[in-house]
Design an enzyme around this catalytic site. Structure first.
Site, mmCIF file in Angstrom:
data_model
loop_
_atom_site.group_PDB
_atom_site.id
_atom_site.type_symbol
_atom_site.label_atom_id
_atom_site.label_comp_id
_atom_site.label_asym_id
_atom_site.label_seq_id
_atom_site.Cartn_x
_atom_site.Cartn_y
_atom_site.Cartn_z
ATOM 1 N N HIS A 356 1.337 9.729 -0.787
ATOM 2 C CA HIS A 356 0.434 8.754 -1.400
ATOM 3 C C HIS A 356 -1.039 9.044 -1.206
ATOM 4 C CE1 HIS A 356 3.082 5.518 -2.877
ATOM 5 N NE2 HIS A 356 3.923 5.985 -1.975
ATOM 6 N N ARG A 545 -8.388 -3.004 -2.554
ATOM 7 C CA ARG A 545 -8.810 -2.987 -1.165
ATOM 8 C C ARG A 545 -10.241 -2.446 -1.037
ATOM 9 N NH1 ARG A 545 -5.173 -4.184 2.995
ATOM 10 N NH2 ARG A 545 -6.978 -3.739 4.317
ATOM 11 N N LYS A 550 -13.265 3.967 -2.628
ATOM 12 C CA LYS A 550 -13.136 3.215 -3.876
ATOM 13 C C LYS A 550 -14.504 2.807 -4.444
ATOM 14 C CE LYS A 550 -8.502 1.376 -2.783
ATOM 15 N NZ LYS A 550 -7.674 1.625 -3.993
ATOM 16 N N THR A 652 -3.019 1.696 -9.302
ATOM 17 C CA THR A 652 -2.116 0.965 -10.194
ATOM 18 C C THR A 652 -2.837 -0.247 -10.780
ATOM 19 O OG1 THR A 652 -1.227 -0.157 -8.236
ATOM 20 C CG2 THR A 652 0.082 1.659 -9.176
#
Ligand code: PLP
Length: 820
Positions: A356, A545, A550, A652
């Site tokens: 992952h 998150r 990110k 996702t």
């Protein structure tokens, strides 16, 4: 399929209110009503659940065990009702009882047994497995406290315990008859068995009783109900006079403490390894219990353990359950007397591993001392796996010592779980095309070169049943009116909407539904944040998150930049924008928490500045989780997917937004690449460095953010505002660490996530967003095409690929008979 009878259902709800609470409908509170409705629904599905398992036994089917530390399932009631296509009877019954289904659903706490994407993926997979009719168990942990509840106070994140089991869980069934013992610590002795053979036995250990709780996973309109089995720990019954007499009092207390702590709480780290001893205990606890049960169940119906891989396959969701490999070896050798080679043959045919992440801080490595002390027998087995694997490496590369260094399972005093999973698994998959390519040619290059046949890609997906049918009922109904309801179980059909993309009436209808969903979210924001937002503004959303990779920081710095421009030039052409954030930070991740504070502080200043006429609003939605996510995706115009290229394995959230008609503003990272492939670059806003460019900079060290700071006055102004008190009421230190991370690096590289490097490209992409939104018809067309082209991103497609290419499962048809 057995019909659900409205009259019977109403009676059941009333009966449950009586039996559970001694109350009539008029006396019961909403939580009690929820409980009664949930029990009545469970009553209905339990027949299907039994029929499913009867069918599996009769047909002796091959079963996948999806092993995962996390299942972020969210609320169950609404999803079950959706998947029982006969939900109209339930809805009518609830209405006739004078209840409001939305209010009832709202009483259910989210099952937040996960952090984010990885846990939600496991939940989507279970939904798809049941809907497609594949025999499956989800195996996990029944954490007493799930993902913490986030409260924002003064702009800071506070963590409150998530006591999700406070009122009990009406859907679970405790199965004490399937309890097993799990052993920790002690030492391994060699004893002789009856036949005089050496036996390895763990002695002087501490153990706990693992008790399974089963949760139903209801397929869509097909009678299939699979099981999510989550394990709880209870003390082994040694706390009695007997052991007290023997002087085992101390040990009895210790074992009781062990049982109490193991399942206490989910570690709130996403993409980060904390290395805590209790975490390794959790891993072995649920793996050992799950594997022991799987083997026992197999042996109830079969006599040759050497063929268990014909009926069972274990999928490891990341390296968290990788001790599976050694636990299976232990059971096969120590309990079923297989030789090493026989046991290895079975193990390597039954375990498959999903990677992952490639980020080094997320890779699981356990110190030898800890590992061997906690799991002495498992450690011995891993040592032997390593010894043989190293021989294999040396045989393949006799002249290259560096290969052992890079690939050994045990090296430098650590057990490397990914290396173990790759060495013992028959399949290693990445979760998006780009991610798998990076695995093969960068991160896991050496492994790929030695065993290319193991590597494959399975691009992630999401379930359209929760994230469209349940989360966005208006759009779901509109789609069904246009093209029928095949999309619910075969999302490829949603492409039939494409023909409406140029139809002006359809465009209006589509955007009107988006508007209504924005009104719904605006109402939620008003209720929860006290902030008025205009549903006619662009809803620009980043929910996920909080993590530096990110890049929520890039987003908020850009908001600060826009605000500066608007202040300098109040008359400028500017389309009103609502920037919506939602994100939990791990409790110990200080910089992430500081970014949350920054978002809230920027919001406080901008939202209260009357001079900009409400043209920019910044909203931080507290406690982002599955239940409010459904409302958020439905209302989004712009989907912020702005991770540093190469860092997001798949994502996702990006798919959920696309399904709901939001346009992606993103980097060429993870599954964004495939989203753009499907919808076309003209229907998305792509910016920033490519993954190759990022990786090249990481190697050559040629990027210096100071150059950008020095040459770009707008960026310099924004950065200065981090440390001049503009957003911190004069406190120059509040955001100093963020400032330093961008320019100084403090031991690491400055701006590791290329925020300044990508800033101009991002700002320019944001200008394209604004221009595009002003062209209403063009935007509506793009939004509709995003929905229409999202077919690939159903987890049904992903699961079909796993089932055909990795698990080799057959689909089952389930009929509910009178016998059930
Ligand atoms: C889908 C989802 C995630 C994953 O989002 P990403 O943007 O892929 O990181 C995290 N949390 C919740 C509640 C989700 O529904």
């Amino acid at each position: 399929m057995k019909e659900l009878n409205k009259v019977e259902f109403k009676k059941e709800v009333e009966d449950y209110l009586k039996v559970l609470f001694r109350k009539s409908i008029n006396e019961a509170d909403d939580q009690q009503k929820f409980q009664a409705v949930a029990y009545a629904v469970k009553d209905f599905i339990v027949d299907q659940w039994m029929a499913t398992h009867r069918t599996y036994e009769e047909q002796d089917v091959k079963t996948v065990y999806y092993l995962s530390m996390e299942f972020l399932t969210g609320r169950a009631l609404g999803n079950i009702i959706i998947n029982l296509k006969g939900n109209q009877a339930i809805k009518d019954a609830i209405e006739e009882l004078g209840m409001d289904l939305d209010v009832i659903e709202d009483q259910e706490p989210d099952a937040a047994l996960g952090n984010g994407g990885l846990g939600r993926l496991a939940a989507c997979f279970l939904d798809s497995l049941s809907t497609l009719g594949y025999p499956a168990y989800g195996c996990g942990i029944r954490y007493k406290y799930g993902m913490f509840k986030q409260v924002i106070e003064n702009g800071y994140q506070l963590e409150k315990p998530d006591d999700w089991l406070k009122y009990g869980n009406p859907f679970e069934i405790k199965r004490p008859e399937y309890a097993v013992e799990v052993k920790f610590g002690g030492y391994v002795a060699i004893r002789k068995d009856e036949c005089g053979r050496d036996k390895f036995v763990q002695e002087n250990y501490q153990s706990v009783r693992a008790i399974p709780y089963d949760l139903p996973i209801v397929g869509y309109n097909n009678n299939v109900v699979n099981t999510l089995r989550i394990w709880d720990a209870e003390p082994i019954d040694t706390f009695n006079l007997d052991s007290f007499d023997k002087g085992d009092y101390q040990k009895a207390v210790e074992q009781e403490n062990l049982a109490r702590t193991i399942c206490e709480v989910l570690y709130p780290n996403d993409n980060h390894m904390a290395g805590k001893e209790l975490r390794l205990k959790q891993q072995y606890f649920f793996v050992s219990a799950s594997i022991q049960r799987a083997v026992m169940k197999y042996m109830e119906k079969h006599d040759d353990i050497r063929k268990i891989h014909e009926k069972v396959v274990f999928q490891l969701n990341d390296t968290h359950p990788t001790v599976t490999v050694a636990e299976l070896m232990r059971i096969l050798m120590d309990e079923y007397n297989l030789s090493w080679d026989e046991a290895w043959d079975v193990t390597t045919k039954s375990c498959a591993y999903t990677n992952h992440t490639i980020m080094s801080e997320a890779l699981e490595k356990w110190p030898l001392e800890l590992f061997s002390r906690l799991l002495p027998r498992i450690y011995q087995i891993i040592e032997e796996i390593n010894r043989r694997f190293v021989l294999q490496i040396q045989a393949a590369y006799p002249d290259d010592n560096s290969k052992v260094e890079k690939m050994a399972i045990i090296y430098d005093g650590q057990v490397k779980m990914a290396h173990l999973a790759i060495a013992a698994g028959f399949s290693v998959n990445g979760v998006a095309k780009l991610h798998t390519e990076i695995l093969k040619h960068q991160e896991l290059k050496d492994f790929y070169e030695m065993m290319p046949e193991k590597f494959n890609n399975k691009t992630n997906g999401i379930t359209q049943r929760r994230f469209l049918l349940h989360g966005n009922p208006l759009l779901a109904q509109w789609i069904t009116d246009k093209i029928g309801d095949d999309w619910i179980t075969n999302l490829k059909h949603i492409n039939e909407l494409s023909v409406y993309a140029d139809d002006e009436l359809s465009q209006k209808e589509f955007m009107n539904i988006k508007y209504k969903n924005k009104v719904r979210l605006a109402k939620y924001i008003k209720e929860h944040n006290g902030i008025e937002v205009d549903p006619r503004s662009i809803f620009d959303v980043q929910v996920k998150r909080l993590h530096e990779y990110k890049r929520q920081l890039l987003n908020i710095l850009h908001v600060m930049y826009l605000y500066n421009k608007l202040k300098q030039n109040p008359g400028m052409d500017f389309y009103p924008r609502t920037f919506i954030f939602g994100a939990k930070a791990s409790a110990g991740y200080m910089r992430a928490k500081s970014i949350i504070k920054l978002i809230n502080s920027v919001g406080d200043v901008i939202n209260n500045d009357a001079s900009i006429n409400g043209k920019i609003k910044v909203v931080f939605i507290e406690n982002y989780r599955v239940s409010n996510a459904e409302i958020i995706f439905a209302a989004a115009d712009v989907s912020e997917q702005i991770s540093t290229a190469s860092k997001e394995a798949s994502g996702t959230g990006n798919m959920k937004f696309m399904l709901n008609g939001a346009l992606t503003l993103g980097t060429m990272d993870g599954a964004n690449v495939e989203i753009v492939d499907e919808v076309g670059e003209e229907n998305a806003f792509i910016f920033g460095l490519s993954s190759d460019e990022v990786i090249a900079y990481e190697h050559n060290g040629q990027y210096n953010p100071r150059d950008i700071y020095n040459s770009d006055a707008d960026i310099r102004a924004v950065l200065t505002q981090l440390v001049d008190g503009t957003y911190s009421q004069g406190n120059f230190e509040e955001f100093r660490d963020i400032y330093n991370s961008l320019l100084d690096g403090q031991g690491g590289r400055p701006d590791m996530y290329f925020i300044l490097k990508d800033f101009r490209s991002y700002a320019e992409a944001q200008e394209r967003v604004e221009a595009a939104y002003k062209d209403e018809k063009k935007w509506a067309r793009s939004a509709m095409l995003n929905t229409a082209k999202s077919g690939k991103f159903s987890s049904d497609r992903t699961i079909e690929e796993y089932a055909k290419e990795i698990w080799h499962l057959d689909k089952v048809k389930v009929e509910v008979t009178d016998a059930d």
